[in-house]
Enzyme design. Structure first.
Site, PDB file in Angstrom:
ATOM      1  N   ASN A 436       0.913  -1.483   0.108  1.00  0.00           N
ATOM      2  CA  ASN A 436       0.119   0.015  -0.096  1.00  0.00           C
ATOM      3  C   ASN A 436       0.929   1.272   0.087  1.00  0.00           C
ATOM      4  O   ASN A 436       1.650   1.562   0.882  1.00  0.00           O
ATOM      5  CB  ASN A 436      -0.749   0.055   1.218  1.00  0.00           C
ATOM      6  CG  ASN A 436      -1.565   1.358   1.544  1.00  0.00           C
ATOM      7  OD1 ASN A 436      -2.672   1.602   0.708  1.00  0.00           O
ATOM      8  ND2 ASN A 436      -0.943   2.378   2.290  1.00  0.00           N
ATOM      9  N   GLU A 437       0.898   1.971  -1.195  1.00  0.00           N
ATOM     10  CA  GLU A 437       1.491   3.359  -1.067  1.00  0.00           C
ATOM     11  C   GLU A 437       2.813   3.369  -1.206  1.00  0.00           C
ATOM     12  O   GLU A 437       3.525   4.353  -1.072  1.00  0.00           O
ATOM     13  CB  GLU A 437       0.810   4.423  -0.232  1.00  0.00           C
ATOM     14  CG  GLU A 437      -0.723   4.622  -0.704  1.00  0.00           C
ATOM     15  CD  GLU A 437      -1.358   5.625   0.073  1.00  0.00           C
ATOM     16  OE1 GLU A 437      -0.583   6.203   0.921  1.00  0.00           O
ATOM     17  OE2 GLU A 437      -2.545   5.868   0.010  1.00  0.00           O
ATOM     18  N   ASP A 438       3.741   2.251  -1.163  1.00  0.00           N
ATOM     19  CA  ASP A 438       5.024   2.521  -0.917  1.00  0.00           C
ATOM     20  C   ASP A 438       5.910   2.767  -2.311  1.00  0.00           C
ATOM     21  O   ASP A 438       6.832   3.436  -2.189  1.00  0.00           O
ATOM     22  CB  ASP A 438       5.699   0.813  -0.726  1.00  0.00           C
ATOM     23  CG  ASP A 438       5.319   0.180   0.671  1.00  0.00           C
ATOM     24  OD1 ASP A 438       4.624   0.950   1.329  1.00  0.00           O
ATOM     25  OD2 ASP A 438       5.683  -0.940   0.970  1.00  0.00           O
ATOM     26  N   SER A 491      -0.305  -0.827  -4.874  1.00  0.00           N
ATOM     27  CA  SER A 491      -1.551  -0.038  -4.806  1.00  0.00           C
ATOM     28  C   SER A 491      -1.219   1.226  -4.305  1.00  0.00           C
ATOM     29  O   SER A 491      -1.112   1.409  -2.941  1.00  0.00           O
ATOM     30  CB  SER A 491      -2.772  -0.800  -4.066  1.00  0.00           C
ATOM     31  OG  SER A 491      -3.774   0.086  -4.465  1.00  0.00           O
TER      32      SER A 491
END
Length: 860
Positions: A436-438, A491
């Site tokens: 998530n958002e890395d 994502s």
């Protein structure tokens, strides 16, 4: 050969702080458990959900804690163990989850050391166990501080560029639920303990894993199920059985360790909710030795053809990003899921089912299990399987630049393998995503991330080594273990960068965060699949009263109090809530009830706008310009003001109902646009400029059959209540299946020129003389409207007790029906009322004696 014997090790547990003597041991509150639950049970810490008690619990995460128990092996099992020893029987301790840095000692000997909360562990204790009749075994588990161990690792690797959003960098070094470090919706509560079951197993042989490769042909006429069973120990054969309900479909016996393939004609398929039934087959495998069954394992599976379709779209750049289940393209309106509690062991199966049922009842088709939480309990996925909710499953990485030293990569690989094995039988799971958002963190830090560099080993030498995890380790695991399920590196993830709206998925946070756009402009903020977006709102007043130390009598019972602010972890939440409130409606902070209503109305309007405008872009084959909207978020892990649309106690906010209406099988959408027409003789003139206000109407038919409707438009003056317009604007109009279709566009039907800003417009779709859906469009911003207070607002229970009937003689925005009794449940709420019609909202648990309250915009 002995049969497989399982004994839960769940009795007699006690705990203490490691630096205290043995007289300090206290019994655990439950098992499995976490340290905070046990401290709470003995009133050694205050409830962190109440007031500011979170601050009084921080010491817990920096201490070392010890759990211990004793157990014996029942005589029959002990006899079996002794008799089977000659056959090479094993005695195993199976730890489904230890959080996180655990040292396990059995009868004075260290048998296991762990540093990953997510890896189930199995230890052969055949030699260490006292297996005689009546012999007592002692099991002691010491849990070190994950927080302090994390910082030790950070200091040990100074060359890594440590950076994260939420929590602190020590979390990146520890394979533990990242939200335990605190997030912008949750408290900082660093737990430890045996958080999942521990079992003693005795066997000579067992089925270590059962899984199936399933394939449904493109015409949905045949399906193959290839069942595999990994065998540990010795067995002569394995019997596989495929059943549907009580009926055995087929049975095959093969050599132990071999696979069996079942071929089905006209298989019963699994569908998402509303598109078909959720048919589940049961696959069983029985390991036999010389004809005698010694171990049986069963799993439920669903047969479906699931694809993520990424192909060129017509008339726009980029590619589609939509899920197709059994050849049906699905517009995935849904939600993001975070852990339902800070202390997972107190969430039982029923509560998981209740959560997922809220999702399904709310016309939502997908849950995204977010990467900063946990590999969820089987109960969550079981409920999604049973209720037809698709699952987007993140791997457990969130909002950080993760390190990648060799031992950590080994642990991550094992974690991925073990958890994918645990989940791969669930038909609801249709995508795995790496994080998530890395990648967004990497972009924000300008880390080295060259998409054209495909040398995976070289990634480990950059300042973004986690790319090796997301683009090498995890896809390799998925390719090996779940080749039929799509893997997505992260994502958001898409085209030239993570913000590209034309490829892959995006997180749209320019409403609330970022540029803080007006939510009326969500149509300009679209993407092929929007997997995060949101707007905050206060929870139910009942929930606020539950976390205030003195409840309704608490002196901090007002919106701007320090206690209520403490229960909102989002940076700048005061300014952002105030910004969107002041832009859109008249409001005041007192009384609390009206302020809570105002924030929930704002959230409801915002999210409904997003679903409505993005679903408009679901325009049919080749024009799947937007194929999904997953709101951040469905749930909370404690009582808090957040982006959730249902609060911690499963009390829906009003946005839950507006989302439900927007995601109904049939809906009608409207928007109004202002057009400025320049003076053709003088394009610089500011005087001779013609301004028109236009209504645009479209229908969204998510059903699988074409529909023919009449479209009726009515209008009223919001100040006087006078009806000013009524017309069938489209007669016998075709709405093709599974898409949105433009119906009409015309100027706002104001009675007098200049009254457009006073004109409320309602659109109705009529089928065979019956209204099938409606939508009411108001001039915006709502704060400019002069609402008339109704003299005849009727809110009554219907004669059959199944509905609340609401009507009034003037237009009313956002009528919310309330009830003190939590057992009274509404199927809809926050409805707009116009003269001449009665709106009915479903209700359960009400009687003629039930008292309803009501609230609406402009009532004070």
């Amino acid at each position: 050969m002995s049969r497989h014997y399982v004994q839960p090790v769940d009795q007699g547990w006690e705990f203490k702080q490691a630096d205290q003597d043995d007289s300090s041991y206290l019994p655990v509150a439950q098992f499995p458990t976490m340290i905070h639950l046990d401290l709470l049970a003995h009133k050694l810490i205050p409830d962190p959900n109440i007031g500011k008690n979170e601050l009084e619990c921080q010491w817990v995460g920096e201490k070392v804690w010890v759990y211990r128990t004793t157990f014996t092996i029942p005589p029959e099992a002990a006899a079996g163990q002794a008799g089977a020893a000659e056959d090479g029987a094993k005695v195993m301790l199976a730890f489904d989850g230890l959080d996180t840095f655990a040292t396990v000692v059995l009868n004075g000997e260290t048998i296991l050391e762990t540093d990953n909360m997510f890896i189930p562990q199995r230890v052969d204790v055949t030699k260490q166990l006292r297996g005689g009749r009546g012999d007592v075994n002692e099991l002691v588990i010491t849990f070190d501080s994950a927080y302090l161990r994390g910082w030790e690792r950070v200091e040990k690797h100074p060359d890594h560029e440590w950076a994260c959003w939420n929590g602190d960098s020590s979390r990146l070094a520890v394979r533990k639920s990242q939200y335990h470090w605190g997030w912008d919706w949750g408290p900082t509560l660093l737990t430890c303990g045996p958080w999942r079951p521990i079992n003693l197993e005795i066997y000579g042989s067992r089925i270590a894993d059962l899984w199936c490769d399933t394939e449904v042909d493109e015409y949905l006429k045949t399906a193959t199920v290839t069942a595999h069973a990994t065998v540990e120990g010795y067995g002569t054969s394995t019997t596989f059985e495929l059943a549907l309900g009580e009926d055995v479909v087929d049975r095959k016996e093969v050599d132990a360790g071999s696979s069996a393939t079942f071929t089905l004609s006209d298989p019963k398929l699994w569908y998402p909710a509303r598109y078909g039934e959720q048919i589940l087959y049961k696959v069983s495998a029985t390991l036999k030795s010389d004809g005698e069954g010694v171990h049986t394992v069963s799993k439920k599976i669903g047969l479906r053809r699931a694809r993520l379709v990424q192909r060129a779209v017509k008339d726009q750049p980029g590619t589609s990003f939509f899920f197709e289940i059994n050849n049906i393209p699905i517009f995935c309106g849904g939600s993001n899921w975070i852990p339902a509690d800070n202390f997972i062991p107190r969430i039982d199966k029923q509560r998981y089912h209740d959560w997922v049922k809220l999702v399904a009842d709310g016309n939502q088709f997908m849950l995204r299990v977010w990467g900063g939480g946990i590999w969820e309990e089987q109960a969550l996925y079981d409920a999604c399987d049973e209720l037809g909710v698709l699952v987007w499953q993140d791997f457990m990485f969130g909002c950080g630049n993760y390190p990648a030293w060799p031992e950590l990569l080994d642990s991550i690989k094992q974690e991925a393998e073990e958890n994918v094995k645990l989940l791969r039988h669930h038909p609801s799971i249709v995508i795995f995503a790496g994080n998530n958002e890395d990648y967004q963190v990497a972009e924000s830090l300008n880390l080295t991330w060259d998409k054209d560099n495909h040398d995976a080993e070289s990634w480990l030498k950059t300042n973004f080594p986690a790319r090796y995890i997301y683009e090498k380790i995890l896809p390799d695991v998925c390719k090996d273990l779940v080749p039929g399920t799509h893997y997505h590196p992260g994502s958001p993830w898409g085209g030239v960068d993570t913000k590209d709206p034309t490829v892959g998925d995006i997180h749209q946070w320019n409403v609330w965060h970022g540029t803080q756009e007006k939510y009326q402009n969500f149509d300009k903020l679209s993407g092929r699949f929007v997997s995060e977006f949101g707007m905050e709102a206060f929870p139910s007043v009942k929930t606020i009263d539950a976390f205030l130390p003195k409840g309704k009598d608490d002196p901090d019972r007002y919106p701007q109090s320090s206690t209520i602010d403490f229960h909102n972890k989002a940076d700048g939440h005061e300014r952002r809530i105030a910004l969107y409130l002041v832009e859109n409606m008249r409001y005041a902070p007192d009384p609390l009830e009206q302020f809570v209503y105002s924030t929930q109305l704002m959230q409801a309007e915002c999210l409904a706008s997003a679903y409505r405008l993005w679903k408009r872009q679901w325009k049919g084959p080749g024009r799947e310009y937007c194929a999904g909207a997953l709101v951040w978020q469905i749930n909370d892990c404690w009582p808090v003001t957040s982006w959730a649309i249902v609060d911690y106690y499963l009390r829906p906010k009003h946005a839950y109902f507006t989302v439900k209406r927007e995601m109904a099988p049939l809906s009608v959408g409207m928007t109004r646009k202002e057009h400025r027409h320049e003076d053709p003789k003088n394009k610089y003139s500011r005087v001779n400029v013609k301004v028109t206000h236009e209504i645009e109407i479209w229908g969204s038919n998510l059903q699988l059959e074409d529909l023919t409707v009449d479209c009726v438009v009515r209008a009223w003056n919001v100040e006087t209540g006078e009806q000013t317009y009524e017309k069938i604007v489209a007669e016998k109009f075709d709405l093709p299946k599974n898409q949105s279709t433009e119906i009409a566009a015309f100027e706002v039907p104001a009675k007098h020129k200049g009254d457009e800003a006073k004109t409320v417009v309602a659109t109705y779709l009529i089928k065979d003389g019956k209204q099938v859906t409606r939508y009411v469009n108001w001039p915006e911003p709502l704060k400019y409207l002069h609402f008339q207070k109704p003299k005849e607002l009727r809110v009554e229970l219907s004669k059959d007790g199944k509905d609340v009937e609401i009507s009034a003689e003037v237009p009313i925005k956002g009528v919310a029906v309330e009830c003190e009794d939590d057992d009274v449940k509404f199927a809809d709420n926050l409805v707009d009322i116009v003269p001449g019609e009665t709106v009915r909202i479903g209700v359960a648990g009400a009687s003629k004696d039930t008292e309803f309250g009501v609230r609406y915009l402009g009532m004070l």
